[in-house]
Design an enzyme around this catalytic site. Structure first.
Site, mmCIF file in Angstrom:
data_model
loop_
_atom_site.group_PDB
_atom_site.id
_atom_site.type_symbol
_atom_site.label_atom_id
_atom_site.label_comp_id
_atom_site.label_asym_id
_atom_site.label_seq_id
_atom_site.Cartn_x
_atom_site.Cartn_y
_atom_site.Cartn_z
ATOM 1 N N GLY A 130 -14.036 39.413 26.950
ATOM 2 C CA GLY A 130 -12.765 39.872 26.385
ATOM 3 C C GLY A 130 -12.595 39.260 25.004
ATOM 4 O O GLY A 130 -11.545 38.732 24.663
ATOM 5 N N HIS A 131 -13.659 39.340 24.225
ATOM 6 C CA HIS A 131 -13.614 38.813 22.857
ATOM 7 C C HIS A 131 -14.849 39.292 22.090
ATOM 8 O O HIS A 131 -15.783 39.858 22.673
ATOM 9 C CB HIS A 131 -13.547 37.278 22.868
ATOM 10 C CG HIS A 131 -14.612 36.639 23.688
ATOM 11 N ND1 HIS A 131 -14.376 35.996 24.877
ATOM 12 C CD2 HIS A 131 -15.946 36.578 23.493
ATOM 13 C CE1 HIS A 131 -15.504 35.565 25.375
ATOM 14 N NE2 HIS A 131 -16.466 35.900 24.568
ATOM 15 N N ALA A 132 -14.827 39.061 20.792
ATOM 16 C CA ALA A 132 -15.983 39.290 19.922
ATOM 17 C C ALA A 132 -16.164 38.038 19.079
ATOM 18 O O ALA A 132 -15.267 37.184 19.019
ATOM 19 C CB ALA A 132 -15.757 40.510 19.035
ATOM 20 N N ARG A 181 -17.115 42.210 24.023
ATOM 21 C CA ARG A 181 -17.795 42.224 25.315
ATOM 22 C C ARG A 181 -16.852 41.849 26.439
ATOM 23 O O ARG A 181 -15.971 40.998 26.270
ATOM 24 C CB ARG A 181 -19.038 41.329 25.327
ATOM 25 C CG ARG A 181 -18.880 39.822 25.540
ATOM 26 C CD ARG A 181 -18.346 39.073 24.342
ATOM 27 N NE ARG A 181 -18.897 39.471 23.072
ATOM 28 C CZ ARG A 181 -19.917 38.852 22.489
ATOM 29 N NH1 ARG A 181 -20.456 37.805 23.053
ATOM 30 N NH2 ARG A 181 -20.331 39.233 21.300
ATOM 31 N N TYR A 198 -12.807 36.402 17.999
ATOM 32 C CA TYR A 198 -11.676 37.328 17.989
ATOM 33 C C TYR A 198 -11.312 37.530 19.449
ATOM 34 O O TYR A 198 -12.073 38.135 20.210
ATOM 35 C CB TYR A 198 -12.059 38.685 17.382
ATOM 36 C CG TYR A 198 -12.364 38.645 15.909
ATOM 37 C CD1 TYR A 198 -11.372 38.345 14.982
ATOM 38 C CD2 TYR A 198 -13.644 38.921 15.446
ATOM 39 C CE1 TYR A 198 -11.659 38.315 13.625
ATOM 40 C CE2 TYR A 198 -13.937 38.895 14.096
ATOM 41 C CZ TYR A 198 -12.939 38.587 13.192
ATOM 42 O OH TYR A 198 -13.218 38.546 11.852
#
Ligand code: T46
Length: 141
Positions: A54-56, A101, A126
């Site tokens: 749940g981030h990049a 992802r 992020y």
């Protein structure tokens, strides 16, 4: 489709040496992995209903493996989304920077090992999807 030609997201196969005693797979930095490995971490004891990721990342490149068991990983470049199931310890998923992802559906006893290009830095994340979209759209404009 997320570009595999540019290496944004792609599967990586490691050597697998099989004999009667079992299988052996090895990783050599810069040889099998397209970056110098600065960090290794792993996820385990993950409940079946858990959602991770749940981030990049701004700069980080990673290769993700299921050393045991299986799990699903969804990746997105902000336009296209793809889904992979990791279940083979000799096959990893390379994920470049600026890819969102999400991981779920961890099987009982799943172990996720990650090879990373940089040491841990919370400033590299992020974690807000709208902020991630703003960044990738500004780069595409
Ligand atoms: C990714 C997926 C596959 C550290 O202190 N050091 C580390 O090296 C890492 C990875 C995390 N942490 C801390 C940061 C948080 O307080 O551990 C806690 C859990 O991290 P996070 O919520 O980011 O875990 P995941 O499983 O959602 O994501 C991790 C990686 O952060 C991420 O880069 O791609 O695994």
């Amino acid at each position: 489709m997320i570009s595999s030609q540019s290496g944004t997201v792609r599967e990586i196969s490691l050597p697998q040496i099989r004999d009667a005693r079992g299988d052996l797979t090895f990783v050599e930095g810069m040889e099998h992995i397209p970056f110098s490995i600065a960090r290794v971490y792993y996820l385990y004891n993950v409940p079946a209903e858990a959602e991770r990721g749940g981030h990049a990342h701004k700069e980080l490149e990673q290769v993700i493996f299921a050393l045991s068991g299986s799990f699903r990983i969804k990746v997105s470049d902000g336009i296209d989304t793809q889904e992979y199931w990791l279940r083979d310890p000799a096959k990893g998923l390379y994920i470049n920077r600026l890819i969102w992802r999400e991981m779920d559906a961890f099987s009982e006893g799943a172990v996720c090992m990650v090879l990373a290009s940089h040491r841990y830095d919370e400033q590299d994340y992020y974690r807000d999807y709208e902020e991630f979209l703003d960044v990738v759209r500004s780069k595409q404009a």
